[in-house]
Design an enzyme around this catalytic site. Structure first.
Site, PDB file in Angstrom:
ATOM      1  N   GLU A 155     -46.236 -46.467  62.085  1.00 19.95           N
ATOM      2  CA  GLU A 155     -46.725 -47.656  62.797  1.00 19.95           C
ATOM      3  C   GLU A 155     -46.601 -47.553  64.313  1.00 19.95           C
ATOM      4  O   GLU A 155     -45.798 -48.262  64.928  1.00 19.95           O
ATOM      5  CB  GLU A 155     -45.992 -48.906  62.298  1.00 19.95           C
ATOM      6  CG  GLU A 155     -46.420 -49.336  60.931  1.00 19.95           C
ATOM      7  CD  GLU A 155     -45.823 -50.680  60.524  1.00 19.95           C
ATOM      8  OE1 GLU A 155     -44.920 -51.173  61.208  1.00 19.95           O
ATOM      9  OE2 GLU A 155     -46.274 -51.227  59.512  1.00 19.95           O
ATOM     10  N   GLU A 189     -48.681 -49.584  52.991  1.00 19.84           N
ATOM     11  CA  GLU A 189     -47.609 -50.519  52.634  1.00 19.84           C
ATOM     12  C   GLU A 189     -48.257 -51.853  52.264  1.00 19.84           C
ATOM     13  O   GLU A 189     -48.970 -52.437  53.067  1.00 19.84           O
ATOM     14  CB  GLU A 189     -46.656 -50.721  53.812  1.00 19.84           C
ATOM     15  CG  GLU A 189     -45.989 -49.438  54.261  1.00 19.84           C
ATOM     16  CD  GLU A 189     -45.048 -49.637  55.455  1.00 19.84           C
ATOM     17  OE1 GLU A 189     -44.733 -50.788  55.792  1.00 19.84           O
ATOM     18  OE2 GLU A 189     -44.655 -48.625  56.057  1.00 19.84           O
TER      19      GLU A 189
HETATM   20  C1  GAL Z   1     -43.539 -52.199  58.295  1.00 19.02           C
HETATM   21  C2  GAL Z   1     -42.796 -50.884  58.425  1.00 19.02           C
HETATM   22  C3  GAL Z   1     -41.837 -50.653  57.286  1.00 19.02           C
HETATM   23  C4  GAL Z   1     -41.042 -51.896  57.022  1.00 19.02           C
HETATM   24  C5  GAL Z   1     -41.996 -53.021  56.718  1.00 19.02           C
HETATM   25  C6  GAL Z   1     -41.325 -54.319  56.360  1.00 19.02           C
HETATM   26  O1  GAL Z   1     -43.938 -52.671  59.530  1.00 19.02           O
HETATM   27  O2  GAL Z   1     -43.685 -49.801  58.491  1.00 19.02           O
HETATM   28  O3  GAL Z   1     -40.977 -49.585  57.605  1.00 19.02           O
HETATM   29  O4  GAL Z   1     -40.254 -52.189  58.125  1.00 19.02           O
HETATM   30  O5  GAL Z   1     -42.796 -53.249  57.836  1.00 19.02           O
HETATM   31  O6  GAL Z   1     -42.252 -55.332  56.112  1.00 19.02           O
END
Ligand code: GAL
Length: 633
Positions: free
Chosen positions: A144, A315
């Site tokens: 990110e 994610e």
């Molecule tokens: C994203 C990140 C992850 C985790 C997640 C939590 O922004 O890539 O590592 O922190 O959020 O929602």
């Protein structure tokens, strides 16, 4: 079209005797991909130059033996503490000049060459060990970019690199002084080394200076990523991916993506609604447990444009997150809906974050597919259901959408630098247009401002594009489709000065924006026939045919043949009217959807998603709250 589920897993967070069982449970849930490693630097290299791959070898073995395909992350988002001892000046600095310290993540400045090279070296080490390992099916580089405001840094490393960048771009200091208009307030420089970063000035810095710095910061992010790509490419044939974050605009994702193979993004619908969307209280309440009905789709369509249609959700929110101001749980069914929505927009993989909720550290309140006590959390059954449905569902064909919407990161930097009104926000403007299209059931392709060809589109929307590049200008001229340009389009030069002759300056369309106004919240300028202009209003002059007027008779929208210029920011009613008018000209079918229902057309199916918390019925089909339906077309 290939489609599969994945999950993010942190073997280093759990005792080793859990790994094999975790892997078996993942497979039983219908998961085929697992991402690991992206934050594990302190375990991979506990001391400088002392590597420990034993645990990673065993974790890879356990996961692969269960049949999972592995995405291996490069760990550069989390430099270990010793790295800071080695490079005390590697930290990014905030706008007040203070270093952003160790103790969380992303604590590095993209301009620090020492850390950039150390991160690339780590890629080489990982690439030599795992690059040809058939169990590693893809790589994720860093994590990110831009998350936690980490693109813009006011460090000494950034200042030095900025001076070099300026010298490259302008070649002579006189050229820079002229381009920036530094004669205004005696800001002229005698040499590049006199130029500081545009923070800590008494009042606002020169917008051209700020824009140059933002372009530089974007280029530094692209170059940082490219250093890891150069290190890994010769060592692996597996695709290279980065996971972008929603509504992060500080670097040009299209440019960065050009070095990668697959785009991916991290979708946290409920977090986004609470944390990063302008919407009134009613809207936020109505979609509290579902997320905004257009935010995910917007990013799906955006990332589909980056790598020839190859994109993933790396994610996916599986339950309540921890980081938004308020963190409600998803309505039952939403995890399934979000997953299917991504597939309907063309995702190859939807990967849940994370497998098991960690009972320690920053994200201990963030749900996983499993609870911290190892029991199944609510999301797991929905993921399993998606896996079963994927297996049963025939192939879905991708197709070009009927409407193109242009999205340009540099326009966001331009208007952030020169907002002229507190409510002028580029993303918000483009997103309003996107929402309006989706409320009418239209599927959209998002395209970069550098697009050269608009063949096949029935309608083209170009809101807020700061400077219209020649390629797009001729593509619009060649297209027969109605093109809606504006508001605030092509009004500034490349250096963010007012264009003279006044814009939009489009061949064949005789209209000029002779004055602009920004409007505070609650002010709406009615438009004759319904709807209103909000946030931003332009005064248009010229001979182009006037198609919409304000209540006082002044032009709000004009046209010449298929080119339309819109001189204001429409409210939702005005957007609807404009789309109805343009779609008639475009031969585009619009529908009226019940609140919360959204459609997505593929080459073979129509999908429907109910974001509402109540059942909706449309064209004889009833969808329960969080319901998903599809049928062949
Ligand atoms: C994203 C990140 C992850 C985790 C997640 C939590 O922004 O890539 O590592 O922190 O959020 O929602």
């Amino acid at each position: 079209m290939k489609r599969a589920l994945g999950v993010c897993y942190y073997p280093e967070h759990w005792p080793e005797d859990m790994w094999a069982r975790d892997a078996t449970r993942m497979v039983k849930a219908g998961i085929t991909w697992v991402r690991i490693g992206e934050f594990a630097w302190s375990r991979l290299e506990p001391q400088p130059g002392q590597f420990d791959f034993g645990w990673l070898d065993r974790a890879i073995a356990a996961l692969a033996e269960a049949g999972l395909k592995i995405v291996l992350g490069t760990p550069s988002a989390t430099p270990p503490r010793w790295m800071l001892a080695r490079f005390p000046d590697m930290l990014a600095h905030d706008a007040t000049g203070r270093a952003r310290g160790f103790g969380s993540r992303r604590h590095y400045c993209h301009s620090h060459a020492g850390y950039r090279d150390a991160a690339a070296d780590m890629c080489r080490v990982l690439g030599r060990r795992y690059g040809r390992d058939p169990r590693i099916h893809a790589w994720q580089i860093d994590n990110e970019y831009g998350c936690h405001d980490t693109v813009i840094s006011y460090s000494d490393a950034a200042r030095d690199a900025f001076r070099d960048w300026l010298a490259q771009r302008y070649q002579s200091i006189d050229a820079l002084n002229t381009a920036w208009g530094n004669v205004f307030w005696s800001m002229e420089y005698a040499q590049f080394d006199d130029i500081d970063l545009p923070n800590l000035t008494v009042t606002e810095p020169n917008p051209a200076h700020v824009l140059a710095f933002r372009r530089f910061a974007s280029d530094q992010t692209v170059a940082w990523n490219a250093a890891q790509v150069r290190a890994l490419r010769p060592l692996t044939d597996a695709p290279l991916i980065h996971n972008y974050m929603g509504r992060v605009l500080e670097f040009d994702h299209f440019k960065l993506a050009a070095d990668l193979d697959i785009a991916s993004w991290d979708s946290y619908p409920i977090g986004f609604l609470s944390d990063r969307l302008e919407a009134d209280g009613d809207h936020k309440k109505r979609y509290l447990q579902q997320g905004d009905p257009d935010m995910q789709a917007f990013h799906h369509d955006l990332y589909r444009a980056m790598n020839n249609g190859r994109w993933w959700v790396m994610e996916q929110q599986p339950g309540p997150v921890n980081w938004a101001p308020y963190n409600p749980a998803p309505l039952p069914g939403m995890v399934r809906l979000w997953s299917w929505e991504a597939f309907a927009h063309g995702a190859e993989v939807v990967s849940y974050f994370r497998w098991r909720q960690a009972p320690f550290a920053q994200e201990q309140m963030h749900a996983g597919l499993l609870r911290p006590d190892d029991a199944a959390a609510e999301g797991l059954a929905e993921a399993r259901q998606v896996a079963e449905e994927l297996a049963a569902m025939p192939t879905v064909e991708n197709a070009q959408a009927p409407v193109a919407l242009i999205f340009d990161y540099a326009s966001d930097w331009a208007w952030k630098t020169l907002p002229q009104g507190a409510d002028f926000d580029y993303f918000r403007l483009v997103f309003d247009a996107y929402r309006a299209l989706r409320r009418k059931g239209v599927s959209v392709d998002i395209l970069p401002g550098t697009v050269q060809d608009l063949a096949g589109y029935k309608l083209v929307l170009v809101p807020g594009l700061a400077t219209v590049p020649d390629g797009l200008r001729s593509a619009m001229a060649d297209s027969r489709a109605p093109c809606l340009i504006g508001p605030r389009c092509n009004l500034v030069t490349d250096e963010l000065g007012v264009s003279v002759p006044l814009g939009p300056n489009l061949p064949g369309l005789d209209t000029r924006v002779v004055r602009v106004e920004s409007l505070p919240p609650g002010v709406a300028r009615p438009v004759a026939g319904g709807g209103a202009v909000v946030h931003w209003a332009e005064t248009l002059q010229g001979t182009a045919e006037v198609t919409l007027t304000g209540a006082d008779g002044t032009a709000v929208m004009v046209r010449a043949d298929h080119l339309h210029y819109l001189g204001g920011w429409p409210d939702a009613d005005l957007w609807d009217r404009i789309l109805v008018t343009l779609s008639t000209q475009a031969g585009l079918d619009l529908v009226t959807l019940p609140e919360g229902l959204r459609l997505r057309d593929t080459g073979s199916h129509r999908f429907a998603f109910n974001y509402a918390a109540t059942a909706v019925t449309w064209e004889g089909r009833t969808l329960e709250p969080a319901g998903v339906a599809w049928w062949p077309t």
